[in-house]
Design an enzyme around this catalytic site. Sequence first.
Site, PDB file in Angstrom:
ATOM      1  N   HIS A 156       0.836  -1.213   0.000  1.00 44.87           N
ATOM      2  CA  HIS A 156       0.000   0.000   0.000  1.00 44.87           C
ATOM      3  C   HIS A 156       0.863   1.253   0.000  1.00 44.87           C
ATOM      4  CE1 HIS A 156      -3.347  -2.692   1.239  1.00 44.87           C
ATOM      5  NE2 HIS A 156      -2.396  -3.254   1.963  1.00 44.87           N
ATOM      6  N   SER A 277      15.273  21.497 -15.977  1.00 47.01           N
ATOM      7  CA  SER A 277      14.070  22.292 -16.196  1.00 47.01           C
ATOM      8  C   SER A 277      14.462  23.586 -16.895  1.00 47.01           C
ATOM      9  CB  SER A 277      13.407  22.593 -14.850  1.00 47.01           C
ATOM     10  OG  SER A 277      12.600  23.753 -14.956  1.00 47.01           O
ATOM     11  N   LYS A 283      16.360  21.857 -10.735  1.00 43.87           N
ATOM     12  CA  LYS A 283      15.683  20.594 -11.020  1.00 43.87           C
ATOM     13  C   LYS A 283      16.526  19.578 -11.768  1.00 43.87           C
ATOM     14  CE  LYS A 283      11.903  19.543 -10.568  1.00 43.87           C
ATOM     15  NZ  LYS A 283      10.705  19.930 -11.325  1.00 43.87           N
ATOM     16  N   GLU A 290       9.552   8.454 -16.460  1.00 46.55           N
ATOM     17  CA  GLU A 290       8.190   8.938 -16.712  1.00 46.55           C
ATOM     18  C   GLU A 290       7.699   8.490 -18.087  1.00 46.55           C
ATOM     19  OE1 GLU A 290       7.651  13.166 -14.752  1.00 46.55           O
ATOM     20  OE2 GLU A 290       9.618  12.991 -15.652  1.00 46.55           O
TER      21      GLU A 290
END
Length: 462
Positions: A156, A277, A283, A290
């Site tokens: 979970h 970024s 970043k 992804e």
Amino acid sequence: MTTLWHGRFDEGPAEALQALNDSLPIDRRMFREDIAGSRAHVAMLARVGLISDADAGAIELALDATEAELADGSFEFAPFDEDIHTAVERRVTELAGEAGARLHTGRSRNDQVVTDLRLWTKRELLEIAALIGRFQATLAARADQVGDAYLPGYTHLQQAQPVLLAHHLLAHGWALSRDVDRLLDAVVRTDVSPLGAGALAGSSLPLDPDGVAADLGFSERFENSIDAVSDRDFVAEALFALALLGVHLSRLGEEIVLWSTEEFGFVGLDDAFSTGSSMLPQKKNPDIAEIARAKAGRLIGSLTGLLATLKGLPLAYDKDLQEDKEPLFEACDSARLTLLAMEGLVLTMELRTDRMAEAADNPFGAATDLAEFLVVSGMPFREAHAVVGGHVRTALAGEAHLADLVAADERLGPEAAALLEPGAAVRRRTTPGGAGPEPVARQRKRFAEQLTNQEARLASLS
Ligand code: ARG
């Protein structure tokens, strides 16, 4: 310049028909398979006496030249080249004259296209299976490097019990070996020659489908000419295997996304395998992971798209079947790209085992071990669960440390409290296939054997 079927037509095709109907931009990438199929077909026609050896020789030379032109980009496509089969036959006829016009004897594009596609799919799936093997070897190498390092295992997405990092990495490795198995199983069913089925019913000419099948390296030939030209199960199976591979890569991708966050800090991404970024200077983004997550969606789309195309199609060939290649090619391309990038990502990422251990050394991770300690001393598990649960509750309320509560409980005591020491719980996972150092050492061996077996099976199918 005319179409292949001009004989019974007064008028040429409308532009809109051509634009929709032409599959050349997609199927031209099967040109090598198309030429291989034609070579085998011509050799067979000569063998059975349907064309002369001289004509066969002329066609073979023209096929060689056509292949060379297609390979080096000098091939000039003509307006009526609606697909790769048409283009090759047109060029061969230009080069070989009348002999070329005999090439299509006893053959239809219906058996031709599926022959090409089976040849293409076989090779492609074997190559993708080999890429998966490489990725698995990288996972295993990383698992070896980190020895007995451990991290929290989750259910979970809540911390559950500590597990060896190697165990977690190999969990992804085993999922990938099922993908290899599935791809190789799909290869077995792809490995059937449809050539000689004609448009749908075979031929009145003395063709030799067995000889052609053997010549093209197929293990067997079709049993039923209608099935031969209408069956696209092999494409659906390949797409399913690739979709599930995509799902597996997406689960690993999601974990890397999570693990590379500030909050987790379990992995650090290599500069070459992450992006920056355009606005936020600090970043470092896990784009590969992804995109792996997203590609799974498209792979599933390719599979469901093809199944929807096949559903309700009457036998035998229907032009709908032309729409099988785009999803297959796209899925294979995506699978390759994703595998290579994910392999680089995993190979180069820094595994911050100190951060992982720190997170895993939460004493509550050993709660199950405390309950099992009580079980060994004779207490029923349900009761033990409640005893430990009570201590956890008190500790969570901030009234005392769990270790002190355990040490002070006469049913547990100092020996049980020692189970809460950092790294103790994971060493106690000793059962076969479990997450501790002993079973994982055996698992590492089994996994290495699995990779060797996979390679052997792959080689036997190649
Ligand atoms: N381009 C076609 C395909 O990919 C080749 C077969 C055409 N057959 C036909 N009967 N029109 O399916």
